[in-house]
Structures are given as C-alpha cells and as structure tokens.
Write a protein that holds these residues in place. Structure first.
Motif, PDB file in Angstrom:
ATOM      1  N   ALA A  52       1.012   4.151  -2.891  1.00 10.88           N
ATOM      2  CA  ALA A  52       0.743   5.562  -2.570  1.00 10.88           C
ATOM      3  C   ALA A  52       1.903   6.442  -3.010  1.00 10.88           C
ATOM      4  N   GLN A  90      -5.502  16.850  -0.296  1.00 11.42           N
ATOM      5  CA  GLN A  90      -4.305  16.303  -0.958  1.00 11.42           C
ATOM      6  C   GLN A  90      -3.105  16.196  -0.018  1.00 11.42           C
ATOM      7  N   GLN A 141       0.943  11.513   6.235  1.00 15.30           N
ATOM      8  CA  GLN A 141       1.547  11.607   4.914  1.00 15.30           C
ATOM      9  C   GLN A 141       2.032  10.256   4.404  1.00 15.30           C
ATOM     10  N   VAL A 142       2.023  10.112   3.078  1.00 15.53           N
ATOM     11  CA  VAL A 142       2.541   8.908   2.435  1.00 15.53           C
ATOM     12  C   VAL A 142       3.970   8.646   2.904  1.00 15.53           C
ATOM     13  N   GLU A 170       1.755   7.070  -6.726  1.00 13.02           N
ATOM     14  CA  GLU A 170       0.646   7.938  -7.131  1.00 13.02           C
ATOM     15  C   GLU A 170       0.704   9.321  -6.477  1.00 13.02           C
ATOM     16  N   ALA A 171       1.802   9.633  -5.812  1.00 13.59           N
ATOM     17  CA  ALA A 171       1.865  10.889  -5.045  1.00 13.59           C
ATOM     18  C   ALA A 171       1.869  12.129  -5.923  1.00 13.59           C
ATOM     19  N   THR A 222       9.155   9.848   4.158  1.00 15.61           N
ATOM     20  CA  THR A 222       7.880  10.438   3.759  1.00 15.61           C
ATOM     21  C   THR A 222       8.036  11.047   2.371  1.00 15.61           C
ATOM     22  N   GLN A 278      -2.132  14.164   2.143  1.00 15.30           N
ATOM     23  CA  GLN A 278      -1.489  12.847   2.252  1.00 15.30           C
ATOM     24  C   GLN A 278      -0.405  12.659   1.201  1.00 15.30           C
ATOM     25  N   ARG A 279      -0.585  13.311   0.058  1.00 16.08           N
ATOM     26  CA  ARG A 279       0.371  13.175  -1.045  1.00 16.08           C
ATOM     27  C   ARG A 279       1.588  14.065  -0.860  1.00 16.08           C
ATOM     28  N   GLN A 283       0.831  -1.215   0.000  1.00 17.53           N
ATOM     29  CA  GLN A 283       0.000   0.000   0.000  1.00 17.53           C
ATOM     30  C   GLN A 283       0.859   1.256   0.000  1.00 17.53           C
ATOM     31  N   GLU A 284       1.937   1.228   0.791  1.00 12.47           N
ATOM     32  CA  GLU A 284       2.815   2.400   0.877  1.00 12.47           C
ATOM     33  C   GLU A 284       3.496   2.681  -0.457  1.00 12.47           C
TER      34      GLU A 284
END
Length: 560
Positions: free
Chosen positions: A192, A421, A246-247, A195-196, A253, A423-424, A188-189
C-alpha cells in the motif's frame, strides 16, 4: 570453543582471540539493549551513549574481519552471526538518523543492509531448525525496506518485498507459527505504501520514474535582494499521526512519511566503508545547513505528546522555530472548551476507521489536543500544520505572547469524487509534499511522461517565485508569515500552501463548499495571495500545459 582435552591444544593467542571476541560481542549487546531505555525526547542525553555503542561495534566489526579464520575454527562463527552484527550497525545508523535528521546516515544504514544481502549472510538460516533465527531475518528485511522507502529506492523495495514474501511463505510452511497473519499484514502495508502516489511519472519505455520530494538546491524560491524577512530557522519538528483509515507501515502513516520528506534536504553522499561503522567522520557537521531535528509520534498519548513538546520547547535555540504537524482524526465539541481539537491517540475498537467522532464525545477524550493546549508553547516562534476533519478548531487560535505564530489548516471536507483516495493519504499534505502530483491528481490525471513532468516542474518553480513576491510585497499581510519566510523549509511550505489554496478555489468541484478550502491563522489577505489574478492566470496556464483547463473556472479572471 570445544571442550575437554582438545581445548588444551588451542594456542594461547587463539584462545585470547575467542575470549576478546566474546567480550566485545557481550558488551555490544548490552549497549545496544540499553538504547531502548534512553528517553526518546531531548537531544543531549543520548549522544554520549550512542558514541560508546558505536565505538564497541566498530571494534567488534574490525575484530571479526581480522580474525575470521580463528573465529571460524575455534568459535564456530556462523555467517548469520556476522549478518546480525552488520544488521545492528545498520539499525544504529538508522536510529542516529532519527535522532539527528541527517539523511546521510540513512545512506550508511543502506550500505550495511545492502552488504548483508549481497554477501548472503542470512542464506544458511533456513537450514537450521530455529524459527527465532528466521524471524531475525524477516525483521532485517522489514528494516531494510523502511530505509529504502525513506531513500526513495523503490526498485530495491520491490525486490525486497518479493524476497520477503518468499521468506514469509517458507517460514509459515516450515513452522507452525502464530505470527503468520502479522507478517502478511506487513506485506500488505508495504504494498500500500508503494502504491500510495496517485500519479505515475513514466519514461519513454514506460518504466516508472522515481521522484524525490526532499528539498533540493533549486527547491525553495530564492529571496529577492532587499526582501525584508525574518532570520528565524526551523530547528525542531514534531510529526504526529493518528489516522486509522490511512496507509501505515512501521508506525509511519503515509502523511507522516510525506511530511518527514518535506522537511529534509537531499542527502549528501558519504563514502561508506564496511570496515568503518564508527561515527568519527559522519558526526562532523556538514558544510551546509542541517535538517531540522524531528520527532515521529504515531498515536501518542496526551502525556507522551506533552513530554516531547516540553523537551523540544526547552532545548529550542535562540531565533529558532518549533513546527508541529498534526495528521489526526477530528474531535467535535459540545461544551465550552475551545472548538474541539484533534485526536492523537484512540482505541481502534471505538473509532473503527470512522473519521468523525460524535459531537458530544469531546469531553471524554483525554487525548484530544485542543488549540488551548498549545498556548504555553507560543512563548517561542511556533509554526503549526493541522491536517484533520476538524482543522478549523485551530482557526480560532490566540497569540498571547506576540511571538511569530502561523497555523496552516487543511480543508475539513473534500469533494465526494476524491474521498475514496483518503487511504492513500491526505490531499492537503500531498500538496505540501509534492504539489505537482497533487495538481495532476485533482485534474484527473493518473500518469505523466517524464518530459512533460519536468516542464511542469519548471513552471511550478516560476509560480513559487511569484507567490514569494506576492507575500513579501503584500501591504496587509500579518508579519508572522514574513518572519518565518527566511527559512527555506517554511518558505516552501508557505508558497505550496498558497498554491494549494489557489488551486482549490479555482477548481470546479471544490467550489461547491467552502469546507473544501484550506484556511490559516492569521488569515491571509485573499486578494493579494490565494485569489490574486496574477496567480490564477499562472494556474490556468499550468492547466493548459496539461490540457486540463476545463476543470478550472475562468470567470475569476474577468477583471484581470
């Protein structure tokens, strides 16, 4: 080796080959394990130890190549064991990159990791009923993915993620393991991380263009002849991350990842050879200037952070700069100790992803880094970037020793339309890493054709050149900015910061609150920099090229 009478039939030369191999294998493991005990801070203690470790692995790698048949027959050498040696060499190169910041070593790590995959060294692991061997294979994939992310090899990353996903599924199906959730989280990480980026650059056939954000030969604006700037050079950077929402992948990060790339040049191409894992050629200084040395600190405690700071400060060469980048949760004060600070380490159960701490909690946070904590390090040139909901705490800095000192501070809030946004990664750090992508994002664009992207990049280089002139021609600018301007990385960060500030001040949805604007210490003369009519005209022209002029205000140009 086989036991009993059969051992007596083994020729002495072959027996010595096996004995020598076992000695080199044990020695290499001892040295590799010893790397964990080396202090991560400071640059001097580790080099000789790394050299010895590389020497042994060089001998071991060549030895197994030269004596493969004997080792197969008499030792029972398996392909996964060869893969393990290659994987360790890849790890050594990766850690050498982390210690030196020389991106060519990432290429070396990639070469070894690629060879493991191409030669299927781990292909037979799944046939053995040993879950610990499969875990070694999964860890190899995770490490390979990190190296590919750092080298922007996104096509390879996607292939590796699919292979890793299949391997994890097979692993959890065959063995009743407790770490299934952990490995699924890794997937998952990585997804992400991939797709950041909020904007896709597309070729005509709709394939994604992989853009590099490292400093290229044409990246930083050139200094005009006669420009009076300082001769300081960026030598060390501490990149610190503590954003729970955050991702993150492999204790990195997305903000840390972006700042890491912003402080590196494009890697030089070193010809990697599988029979030369040693550092003899690679450690020679490249012809052009090296990258600044970097420490990556994910959620450091205050004592860890201060130890790294002190070591970096102690070893900083003359006429050099220390950069501190803080991407962290804001801590808000109620008492007299400055204006709060940023939280570098936290208990996740307490914060639970919330970006704001209660205002009366600051005195409880021993890991809060207050501006005053950095005062001792202002005895040498210091460049600080704070990306936080309480970045303004650093607006009230004090330059006690008269050395060059600049703080670039993120907005403390963003318009509601952009908050989802977060998280990205932070928009502020994205502007410092990839200003065109950030500009497209705030303009509401999510994809862009390659030709238009390149046209806009050319125009942005022109804007950067003009910003550089605005800074160096300003009559009222604080001299600290100009003293840092001689370094390519710092020059690029400063011009991107001004572009970011000017863009946000002209953008309609950012004009609702002053908290939406970046700030700096010392303050920049606004009329000569972030609100300069000439720069505002450039930004409107860029918006026109992209057909998004309607999201920007034009009335600031009435007097132009």
């Amino acid at each position: 080796m086989s036991s009993g009478g059969a051992e007596d039939d083994i020729p002495q030369a072959e027996r010595k080959t096996v004995t020598d191999f076992c000695y080199l294998l044990d020695k290499s493991k001892q040295l590799f394990n010893g790397l964990r005990d080396l202090p991560q801070y400071g640059q001097k203690q580790w080099q000789s130890y790394f050299g010895r470790t590389f020497d042994v692995y060089t001998k071991l790698w060549k030895f197994q190549q030269q004596h493969r048949q004997v080792l197969d027959n008499r030792y029972g050498l398996k392909r996964w064991q060869i893969g393990e040696i290659a994987s360790k060499i890849g790890q050594l190169y990766y850690h050498y990159y982390l210690r030196t910041s020389e991106t060519s070593y990432l290429n070396e790590a990639f070469s070894f990791y690629s060879a493991i995959r191409q030669r299927s060294y781990y292909s037979q692991v799944n046939k053995e009923d040993r879950p610990e061997l499969v875990v070694k294979k999964l860890r190899y994939y995770a490490r390979f993915i990190v190296v590919c992310l750092l080298l922007n090899k996104m096509d390879v990353v996607k292939d590796l993620v699919k292979e890793l996903s299949d391997e994890i599924e097979d692993y959890t199906h065959r063995f009743n393991t407790e770490d299934q959730v952990e490995w699924n989280l890794v997937l998952q990480e990585v997804a992400a991380f991939i797709e950041a980026d909020p904007v896709m650059v597309l070729n005509d056939d709709n394939t994604i263009v992989i853009t590099s954000n490292r400093l290229s030969e044409t990246g930083a604006p050139l200094l005009e002849q006669g420009m009076i700037v300082g001769q300081l050079a960026l030598a060390d950077a501490l990149i610190i991350g503590n954003c729970n929402n955050q991702v993150k992948f492999s204790e990195l990060t997305i903000d840390m990842f972006r700042m890491l790339q912003a402080l590196e040049r494009e890697p030089m191409n070193l010809a990697s050879q599988m029979n030369k894992p040693g550092m003899q050629e690679s450690t020679e200084k490249p012809a052009r200037r090296e990258n600044p040395h970097k420490y990556l600190l994910y959620k450091p405690t205050f004592s860890q952070l201060y130890t790294f700071l002190a070591a970096s400060f102690k070893e900083l060469p003359a006429n050099s700069v220390l950069l501190i980048y803080l991407s962290a949760t804001g801590v808000f004060p109620s008492g007299p100790y400055d204006f709060g600070g940023v939280l570098t380490n936290s208990n996740r159960d307490i914060i639970n992803g919330d970006a704001l701490h209660k205002r009366n909690q600051a005195y409880k946070e021993m890991h809060c880094l207050h501006p005053g904590d950095l005062y001792p390090f202002t005895r040498k040139p210091l460049f600080i970037i704070v990306d936080s909901s309480n970045s303004v705490a650093y607006k009230n800095f004090t330059n006690l020793f008269g050395q060059p000192l600049v703080c670039l501070l993120s907005p403390t809030a963003y318009p509601k339309a952009l908050q989802d946004q977060s998280q990205r990664g932070s928009l502020f750090t994205l502007f410092l890493n990839n200003p065109l992508m950030a500009f497209l994002f705030v303009s509401g664009l999510s994809s862009m054709r390659r030709g238009l992207w390149e046209k806009c990049q050319d125009y942005l280089r022109k804007i950067n050149r003009d910003i550089a002139q605005l800074l160096t021609h300003s009559r009222s600018i604080d001299q600290s900015f100009l003293q840092f301007f001689g370094d390519e990385f710092l020059r690029l960060l400063l011009t991107r910061f001004i572009f970011c500030s000017a863009t946000m001040r002209m953008h309609k949805i950012f004009r609702q609150e002053t908290r939406n604007y970046p700030e700096s210490y010392p303050q920049l003369p606004r009329d000569e920099t972030v609100e300069n009519p000439h720069l505002q005209k450039h930004i409107l022209e860029l918006a026109s090229i992209l057909d998004v002029r309607n999201v920007f205000l034009e009335n600031t140009l009435d007097d132009y």
